[in-house]
Design a protein around this motif. Sequence first.
Motif, PDB file in Angstrom:
ATOM      1  N   LYS A 159       0.831  -1.194   0.000  1.00 53.72           N
ATOM      2  CA  LYS A 159       0.000   0.000   0.000  1.00 53.72           C
ATOM      3  C   LYS A 159       0.874   1.256   0.000  1.00 53.72           C
ATOM      4  CE  LYS A 159      -4.131  -1.964   0.468  1.00 53.72           C
ATOM      5  NZ  LYS A 159      -5.237  -1.777  -0.503  1.00 53.72           N
ATOM      6  N   MET A 160       0.348   2.329  -0.596  1.00 55.12           N
ATOM      7  CA  MET A 160       1.067   3.601  -0.638  1.00 55.12           C
ATOM      8  C   MET A 160       0.774   4.411   0.623  1.00 55.12           C
ATOM      9  SD  MET A 160       2.970   3.820  -3.255  1.00 55.12           S
ATOM     10  CE  MET A 160       3.237   2.905  -4.770  1.00 55.12           C
ATOM     11  N   HIS A 161       1.295   3.922   1.753  1.00 54.34           N
ATOM     12  CA  HIS A 161       1.078   4.605   3.018  1.00 54.34           C
ATOM     13  C   HIS A 161       1.982   5.835   3.128  1.00 54.34           C
ATOM     14  CE1 HIS A 161      -1.529   1.664   4.976  1.00 54.34           C
ATOM     15  NE2 HIS A 161      -0.771   0.714   4.474  1.00 54.34           N
ATOM     16  N   ALA A 162       1.467   6.854   3.804  1.00 54.14           N
ATOM     17  CA  ALA A 162       2.281   8.031   4.115  1.00 54.14           C
ATOM     18  C   ALA A 162       3.051   7.755   5.400  1.00 54.14           C
ATOM     19  CB  ALA A 162       1.404   9.265   4.259  1.00 54.14           C
ATOM     20  N   ALA A 163       3.960   6.783   5.334  1.00 54.20           N
ATOM     21  CA  ALA A 163       4.744   6.379   6.501  1.00 54.20           C
ATOM     22  C   ALA A 163       6.042   7.175   6.551  1.00 54.20           C
ATOM     23  CB  ALA A 163       5.038   4.885   6.442  1.00 54.20           C
ATOM     24  N   TYR A 164       6.556   7.354   7.754  1.00 55.28           N
ATOM     25  CA  TYR A 164       7.808   8.081   7.964  1.00 55.28           C
ATOM     26  C   TYR A 164       8.801   7.144   8.631  1.00 55.28           C
ATOM     27  CZ  TYR A 164       5.488  12.492   6.840  1.00 55.28           C
ATOM     28  OH  TYR A 164       4.822  13.505   6.200  1.00 55.28           O
ATOM     29  N   ALA A 165       9.680   6.546   7.830  1.00 52.55           N
ATOM     30  CA  ALA A 165      10.664   5.615   8.375  1.00 52.55           C
ATOM     31  C   ALA A 165      11.568   6.290   9.395  1.00 52.55           C
ATOM     32  CB  ALA A 165      11.504   5.026   7.241  1.00 52.55           C
ATOM     33  N   TYR A 166      11.761   7.588   9.264  1.00 50.94           N
ATOM     34  CA  TYR A 166      12.622   8.332  10.183  1.00 50.94           C
ATOM     35  C   TYR A 166      12.151   8.195  11.627  1.00 50.94           C
ATOM     36  CZ  TYR A 166      15.263  12.304  12.064  1.00 50.94           C
ATOM     37  OH  TYR A 166      16.105  13.099  12.803  1.00 50.94           O
ATOM     38  N   ASN A 167      10.827   8.025  11.819  1.00 55.40           N
ATOM     39  CA  ASN A 167      10.266   7.991  13.167  1.00 55.40           C
ATOM     40  C   ASN A 167      10.369   6.632  13.842  1.00 55.40           C
ATOM     41  OD1 ASN A 167       9.592  10.656  12.765  1.00 55.40           O
ATOM     42  ND2 ASN A 167       7.484  10.213  12.184  1.00 55.40           N
ATOM     43  N   ARG A 168      10.995   5.653  13.182  1.00 52.40           N
ATOM     44  CA  ARG A 168      11.194   4.319  13.751  1.00 52.40           C
ATOM     45  C   ARG A 168       9.857   3.635  13.996  1.00 52.40           C
ATOM     46  NH1 ARG A 168      16.007   5.808  17.960  1.00 52.40           N
ATOM     47  NH2 ARG A 168      15.488   3.786  18.850  1.00 52.40           N
ATOM     48  N   GLU A 169       9.800   2.767  15.005  1.00 51.01           N
ATOM     49  CA  GLU A 169       8.574   2.001  15.210  1.00 51.01           C
ATOM     50  C   GLU A 169       7.448   2.846  15.776  1.00 51.01           C
ATOM     51  OE1 GLU A 169      11.058   1.300  18.965  1.00 51.01           O
ATOM     52  OE2 GLU A 169      11.369   1.635  16.831  1.00 51.01           O
ATOM     53  N   ASP A 170       7.751   4.093  16.183  1.00 49.95           N
ATOM     54  CA  ASP A 170       6.693   4.966  16.677  1.00 49.95           C
ATOM     55  C   ASP A 170       5.741   5.377  15.561  1.00 49.95           C
ATOM     56  OD1 ASP A 170       7.674   4.869  19.159  1.00 49.95           O
ATOM     57  OD2 ASP A 170       8.648   6.824  19.152  1.00 49.95           O
ATOM     58  N   SER A 171       6.207   5.305  14.321  1.00 45.88           N
ATOM     59  CA  SER A 171       5.405   5.791  13.199  1.00 45.88           C
ATOM     60  C   SER A 171       4.415   4.726  12.753  1.00 45.88           C
ATOM     61  CB  SER A 171       6.317   6.166  12.029  1.00 45.88           C
ATOM     62  OG  SER A 171       5.553   6.550  10.926  1.00 45.88           O
ATOM     63  N   ALA A 172       3.135   5.068  12.819  1.00 47.25           N
ATOM     64  CA  ALA A 172       2.116   4.163  12.296  1.00 47.25           C
ATOM     65  C   ALA A 172       2.209   4.150  10.778  1.00 47.25           C
ATOM     66  CB  ALA A 172       0.736   4.626  12.749  1.00 47.25           C
ATOM     67  N   ARG A 173       1.513   3.217  10.168  1.00 54.06           N
ATOM     68  CA  ARG A 173       1.549   3.116   8.716  1.00 54.06           C
ATOM     69  C   ARG A 173       1.064   4.395   8.049  1.00 54.06           C
ATOM     70  NH1 ARG A 173       5.288   0.414   6.774  1.00 54.06           N
ATOM     71  NH2 ARG A 173       5.464  -1.654   7.576  1.00 54.06           N
ATOM     72  N   GLY A 174       0.133   5.068   8.672  1.00 53.83           N
ATOM     73  CA  GLY A 174      -0.337   6.320   8.102  1.00 53.83           C
ATOM     74  C   GLY A 174      -1.388   6.097   7.038  1.00 53.83           C
ATOM     75  N   PRO A 175      -2.033   7.167   6.610  1.00 56.18           N
ATOM     76  CA  PRO A 175      -3.070   7.060   5.584  1.00 56.18           C
ATOM     77  C   PRO A 175      -2.479   6.772   4.209  1.00 56.18           C
ATOM     78  CG  PRO A 175      -2.662   9.343   6.159  1.00 56.18           C
ATOM     79  CD  PRO A 175      -1.845   8.531   7.111  1.00 56.18           C
ATOM     80  N   ILE A 176      -3.354   6.398   3.280  1.00 56.97           N
ATOM     81  CA  ILE A 176      -2.950   6.178   1.891  1.00 56.97           C
ATOM     82  C   ILE A 176      -2.809   7.531   1.198  1.00 56.97           C
ATOM     83  CG2 ILE A 176      -3.577   5.096  -0.293  1.00 56.97           C
ATOM     84  CD1 ILE A 176      -2.992   3.083   1.856  1.00 56.97           C
ATOM     85  N   THR A 177      -1.762   7.677   0.399  1.00 62.59           N
ATOM     86  CA  THR A 177      -1.552   8.932  -0.323  1.00 62.59           C
ATOM     87  C   THR A 177      -1.471   8.687  -1.825  1.00 62.59           C
ATOM     88  OG1 THR A 177      -0.071  10.827  -0.622  1.00 62.59           O
ATOM     89  CG2 THR A 177       0.950   8.742   0.002  1.00 62.59           C
ATOM     90  N   GLY A 178      -2.064   9.609  -2.580  1.00 60.29           N
ATOM     91  CA  GLY A 178      -2.000   9.535  -4.036  1.00 60.29           C
ATOM     92  C   GLY A 178      -1.114  10.599  -4.645  1.00 60.29           C
ATOM     93  N   ASP A 179      -0.437  11.392  -3.797  1.00 62.11           N
ATOM     94  CA  ASP A 179       0.480  12.423  -4.295  1.00 62.11           C
ATOM     95  C   ASP A 179       1.838  11.773  -4.534  1.00 62.11           C
ATOM     96  OD1 ASP A 179      -1.576  14.150  -4.041  1.00 62.11           O
ATOM     97  OD2 ASP A 179      -0.654  15.452  -2.550  1.00 62.11           O
ATOM     98  N   LEU A 180       2.054  11.333  -5.766  1.00 62.61           N
ATOM     99  CA  LEU A 180       3.204  10.495  -6.084  1.00 62.61           C
ATOM    100  C   LEU A 180       3.955  11.012  -7.302  1.00 62.61           C
ATOM    101  CD1 LEU A 180       1.445   7.006  -5.762  1.00 62.61           C
ATOM    102  CD2 LEU A 180       2.843   8.125  -4.020  1.00 62.61           C
ATOM    103  N   ARG A 181       5.179  10.525  -7.427  1.00 63.02           N
ATOM    104  CA  ARG A 181       5.979  10.723  -8.634  1.00 63.02           C
ATOM    105  C   ARG A 181       6.512   9.365  -9.064  1.00 63.02           C
ATOM    106  NH1 ARG A 181      11.564  14.160  -8.561  1.00 63.02           N
ATOM    107  NH2 ARG A 181      12.072  12.531  -7.033  1.00 63.02           N
ATOM    108  N   VAL A 182       6.319   9.012 -10.341  1.00 61.39           N
ATOM    109  CA  VAL A 182       6.844   7.758 -10.877  1.00 61.39           C
ATOM    110  C   VAL A 182       7.820   8.093 -11.995  1.00 61.39           C
ATOM    111  CG1 VAL A 182       4.819   7.534 -12.386  1.00 61.39           C
ATOM    112  CG2 VAL A 182       6.277   5.556 -11.975  1.00 61.39           C
TER     113      VAL A 182
END
Length: 559
Positions: free
Chosen positions: A336-359
């Motif tokens: 899924k295209m979650h708006a996750a922040y790996a920087y926040n470690r395990e504190d970061s939830a998966r976050g909502p789905i985002t469609g603002d993308l670049r391919v």
Amino acid sequence: MCDTCEFTSGPPPNALGKYLLVPLTAGGFLYAGMQLIFTAQRLTEERGQMMTFVQGFALFGVGLFVWYSGMGAANPKQRRQRILKYRRAWEDEQAGVAAPDTTSLLGENLEAVVVAIILALIIRHFVMEAFVIPTGSMAPTLLGDHFDLECERCKHPFPIAKREYELTQGETETHATATCPVCDYTFERDLTRADMRSGHKILVNKFIYRFRPPRRYEVVVFKFPNTPWRNYIKRLVGLPGETITVRNGDVFANGERARKPDHVIDSIWIPVHDAAWRRTGGEPRWDVVAEDLRPAWQFGKDGAEDLDGAWMRCDPAQAKLPAGQETAWVGYQHRKMHAAYAYNREDSARGPITGDLRVRARVTPEAGAVVRLGILETTRLYDEENNSQRDEERLVAARFEAGQGEATYAIEANGEVVAQVKGPALTPGLPHELTLAYADDRARLQLDGETLLAWDDPFGPVEQTYDVQVRLGAAKAPAVFEQLRIDRDVYYVPSRSNAQYDPSIQAIEIPQRSYFVMGDNSPNSEDGRSWGFVREGHMIGRAFLVFWPPTPEHLRLIR
């Protein structure tokens, strides 16, 4: 010493002193002074902050003195000037003319150092100042104290936040759980001081707002409203007198979508997928969107396994396409295209789905090929009266044509052309860098790094995105796709603390002569959502440059 005029000049330093000892000694004092100055910026206690500043400037002054003394003695031009000065003083003395006392080498260097420090203080107060980033509220744009990691599965390097209490009481290591932003693999690591990195050092333009007001989406430094002796840094999202809301991760001002300028978006893309970092296991990321299309696609060059899209070939003539469809599509699957922040470690939830993308893809087409890059966004709509729901799908795609002479490049929405432009066709047999960027409901078609076409989408979804799939395909003739990469835009999520001023929950009216700011790392940012507004008089300046560490991946302008 001269027997006539009593001019004294020590011997110039040898090569070892000039090129090694003097720079090392001066550099050591300068570095220690700068570190103390940056440490003072982190302190919250006013007296301790002032004392640390004084110590830092003292060491910085010693470093300048050592530099002027050592390098000045080695500078032939300065030696000639001193000799000429003493000669004139001696001639005036012989002629009975009152002359100013000649200054010793120590006095000359001390004078130069004092002038340099005074100029530095004036520049720091009125023009430009260096700041250190202590926390990760602006990550990934600006990093606070952090650890550098390497994914155990795909080897992608990425930073994670250092918590304030870690490695501060004499510990030799700490334990962390991290999730790779590229391959989504979660692993555990023991971290030591060797893995630790200090926050970015930045330069702030302090005079620009004397000539014009701050602009939306600039990164600004300001005095924290609750404790004005502390400085904060955030991104400005709301202007005086506006009413702002956040819907589906995007900012709206007075009911209109407040799109980020292209140069801002291009500076803050967050990686989601990069085929250059290849996994050693797991589900393939790319697959056909329908089984009838499988004969058209080859995944992996020369029979080699390819899980990530490093090399894919499409021959649309081999596909069983339904009537009215010309493109043989593959889609990004199993994640899924979650708006996750790996920087926040395990504190970061998966976050909502985002469609603002670049391919992005490196594509080598054959003559006559039509190549498409697309983003399929699904919005789930609820009908409360009938207690039902329905899904709406919308495919925004960029179309590229290969051949001889002129071609038509187009942006399509659900198969209909909404914007187009003429230009030279893709050269058959040669690789091209193709890009579709879609953020803040603005689509951009780019060829080899140049934007050929842009379209502001008036019908983009404002409700929560339910699902997103990146697609790519070819029609009419074969094409090879390599080096697939996907990035996402910053997504403003609701505050964790149910903050009083959260525009994701309610419309926020900004007072006159005040501004509203948020951090790029919105899941982990204490910003205007918690404490309100920044008054005009509390604005310090605009952050414009990361100057430390001076490495290619960090040294850059701040957009």
